[in-house]
Design a protein around this motif. Structure first.
Motif, PDB file in Angstrom:
ATOM      1  N   GLN A  87       0.827  -1.201   0.000  1.00 47.29           N
ATOM      2  CA  GLN A  87       0.000   0.000   0.000  1.00 47.29           C
ATOM      3  C   GLN A  87       0.866   1.257   0.000  1.00 47.29           C
ATOM      4  O   GLN A  87       0.591   2.227  -0.708  1.00 47.29           O
ATOM      5  CB  GLN A  87      -0.917   0.004   1.227  1.00 47.29           C
ATOM      6  CG  GLN A  87      -1.895   1.169   1.306  1.00 47.29           C
ATOM      7  CD  GLN A  87      -2.966   1.109   0.241  1.00 47.29           C
ATOM      8  OE1 GLN A  87      -3.235   0.036  -0.301  1.00 47.29           O
ATOM      9  NE2 GLN A  87      -3.548   2.252  -0.080  1.00 47.29           N
ATOM     10  N   THR A  88       1.949   1.220   0.766  1.00 50.82           N
ATOM     11  CA  THR A  88       2.870   2.362   0.811  1.00 50.82           C
ATOM     12  C   THR A  88       3.530   2.586  -0.543  1.00 50.82           C
ATOM     13  O   THR A  88       3.667   3.725  -0.996  1.00 50.82           O
ATOM     14  CB  THR A  88       3.950   2.122   1.884  1.00 50.82           C
ATOM     15  OG1 THR A  88       3.322   1.997   3.171  1.00 50.82           O
ATOM     16  CG2 THR A  88       4.934   3.285   1.925  1.00 50.82           C
ATOM     17  N   GLU A 116       1.092   4.156  -2.855  1.00 52.60           N
ATOM     18  CA  GLU A 116       0.898   5.563  -2.503  1.00 52.60           C
ATOM     19  C   GLU A 116       2.085   6.410  -2.947  1.00 52.60           C
ATOM     20  O   GLU A 116       1.915   7.552  -3.403  1.00 52.60           O
ATOM     21  CB  GLU A 116       0.679   5.690  -0.996  1.00 52.60           C
ATOM     22  CG  GLU A 116      -0.668   5.141  -0.534  1.00 52.60           C
ATOM     23  CD  GLU A 116      -0.808   5.105   0.974  1.00 52.60           C
ATOM     24  OE1 GLU A 116       0.190   5.420   1.666  1.00 52.60           O
ATOM     25  OE2 GLU A 116      -1.902   4.763   1.463  1.00 52.60           O
ATOM     26  N   GLU A 131       1.680   6.907  -6.613  1.00 53.74           N
ATOM     27  CA  GLU A 131       0.678   7.941  -6.884  1.00 53.74           C
ATOM     28  C   GLU A 131       1.247   9.330  -6.638  1.00 53.74           C
ATOM     29  O   GLU A 131       1.014  10.259  -7.416  1.00 53.74           O
ATOM     30  CB  GLU A 131      -0.549   7.714  -6.006  1.00 53.74           C
ATOM     31  CG  GLU A 131      -1.694   8.675  -6.296  1.00 53.74           C
ATOM     32  CD  GLU A 131      -2.949   8.343  -5.535  1.00 53.74           C
ATOM     33  OE1 GLU A 131      -3.918   9.111  -5.639  1.00 53.74           O
ATOM     34  OE2 GLU A 131      -2.972   7.298  -4.836  1.00 53.74           O
ATOM     35  N   THR A 132       2.027   9.466  -5.560  1.00 56.63           N
ATOM     36  CA  THR A 132       2.670  10.749  -5.282  1.00 56.63           C
ATOM     37  C   THR A 132       3.664  11.113  -6.375  1.00 56.63           C
ATOM     38  O   THR A 132       3.715  12.260  -6.834  1.00 56.63           O
ATOM     39  CB  THR A 132       3.392  10.693  -3.921  1.00 56.63           C
ATOM     40  OG1 THR A 132       2.448  10.366  -2.892  1.00 56.63           O
ATOM     41  CG2 THR A 132       4.041  12.030  -3.598  1.00 56.63           C
TER      42      THR A 132
END
Length: 435
Positions: free
Chosen positions: A180-181, A184, A187-188
């Protein structure tokens, strides 16, 4: 004085970037025609734009494709999702092939040469080599070398592996939370790249002006016809793809429904897409058409249409085929069969992640041209006519989303034919559904 400058800047920024680039295209062309050879002194400004495009290619591929792989998590797809994705990929491959066929037939770009005649293309590989080279022996090295196709392959494989890991482990576990990290962070990183893309496109106003001034300064009025042929070729390819793939094969051949009824039901979405040039912006209209005009179950269109607005880029991918022929003609090259297969593979794989990028058609074009070793100056040159081409591509994309959605809904008995466009004809499907 300062407030006046800010006001001018504000008014300038209020005009959409793609229209500013279009104006720069026209003004640069006029300057080149007016003063001739001296306009080629602006070439370094255009070269800077090309270098900026090269800079963003690999990061854009990596971050956006990881985001795309996250959406393809097996647990969130299911049978209907698998059918939707498969049809999206197949129709996209057909679209690119049609674009290449039309490009070979129309031959846009013949008669126009780039100012930098030192541009050279890479040695053309055969088809076996094309497929073997998709798999990198060193993924990091492929990224460092700017090798697009191996980077795309590895990123998709890595992203799907992460999605599988996340499905296999419960929330709260180290691996699940670690995946998940990573998503993310991707996405960042993608959002950061979108900001960089915005900056590059802002400079693109100057870069396109310089490229067109240089091109027309060298070629004169002879440069007008190739651009007209490029627009005509894209329009022809879109017409063929909608008519053959969506209406004849999907609607009449597989769905067994009237193509005219489909056009009647899809016309609001098609007109909206043609007007606003955004698949995502058209999404509310597209979903309304699927619901009210076609009677598709919400379980189907609530997944297929948002996903299609993101990854189903038939029109954009088709444009890559035409533009690749255009670019090759600018340097006096003929794309081999192996190179044209490369266009299909590159555009097909890139379509998973580039739809959300501002100026996605132009960004995808940089990937295709880089893989072929063709000059990226072409990106700046076609950016000026992109407002016209983008409308056609977007309409094609939205039409494809609805065509696939209705077919998958029919396959899974998720169509309510009452009070829809389907009730206007006594088709084989209607007779079968009454039993």
């Amino acid at each position: 004085m300062a407030s006046g400058t800010r006001q001018i800047w504000k008014q300038y920024r209020s005009v959409a970037i793609i229209y500013r680039i279009g104006i720069a295209f026209v003004l640069g062309s006029v300057l080149g025609l007016a003063i001739g050879e001296p306009a080629t002194r602006l070439e370094p400004l255009g070269t800077l734009f090309v270098r900026l495009l090269k800079m963003i290619i690999i990061p854009i591929v990596f971050f956006t494709l990881l985001m795309g792989a996250r959406r393809l998590s097996p647990s969130s797809i299911g049978k209907i999702g698998g059918q939707v994705i498969l049809l999206y990929l197949v129709t996209t491959a057909v679209a690119i092939s049609i674009g290449l066929l039309v490009g070979n037939f129309v031959n846009p770009g013949v008669g126009l040469e780039l100012a930098d005649t030192s541009v050279q293309t890479k040695q053309a590989p055969d088809m076996l080599e094309v497929f073997m080279n998709i798999i990198p022996t060193n993924p990091v090295g492929a990224m460092a070398d700017g090798s697009v196709l191996p980077t795309i392959f590895f990123t998709i494989a890595f992203g799907l592996a992460l999605a599988l890991l996340q499905d296999e482990h419960e929330p709260g576990t180290t691996i699940h939370d670690g995946v998940q990290t990573l998503f993310e962070l991707a996405e960042t990183g993608a959002e950061a790249m979108f900001k960089i893309v915005w900056g590059v496109m802002e400079y693109g106003v100057i870069g396109v002006f310089a490229l067109m001034a240089t091109t027309f300064g060298q070629a004169g009025v002879d440069a007008i016809l190739p651009f007209a042929k490029l627009i005509g070729a894209v329009a022809l390819a879109v017409g063929l793809h909608i008519g053959f793939t969506y209406l004849f094969v999907l609607q009449w051949g597989l769905l067994r429904e009237s193509p005219l009824d489909f056009l009647k039901g899809a016309k609001e979405a098609m007109i909206t897409a043609l007007s606003i040039r955004s698949s995502s912006g058209t999404l509310p209209v597209t979903m309304n058409d699927a619901d009210e005009n076609f009677g598709v179950d919400e379980e189907v269109y609530s997944f297929s249409l948002p996903l299609g607005a993101t990854i189903n880029m038939d029109g954009t991918a088709m444009y890559q085929g035409v533009a690749a022929i255009f670019a090759a003609n600018l340097v006096g090259q003929t794309l081999t069969l192996g190179e044209q297969v490369t266009v299909i593979v590159t555009a097909l794989l890139a379509s998973v992640g580039t739809a959300g990028v501002p100026g996605s058609g132009l960004i995808m074009l940089t990937l295709v041209l880089t893989q072929l070793g063709l000059p990226l100056e072409v990106v700046g040159m076609v950016a000026g006519v992109d407002p016209i081409l983008d409308r056609l591509r977007t309409m094609n994309n939205v039409t494809g989303d609805l065509a696939v959605t209705t077919l998958v809904a029919k396959w899974n008995d998720r169509i309510d034919r009452t009070k829809t466009v389907w009730t206007t004809t006594d088709s084989p499907t209607e007779v079968a559904s009454d039993d």
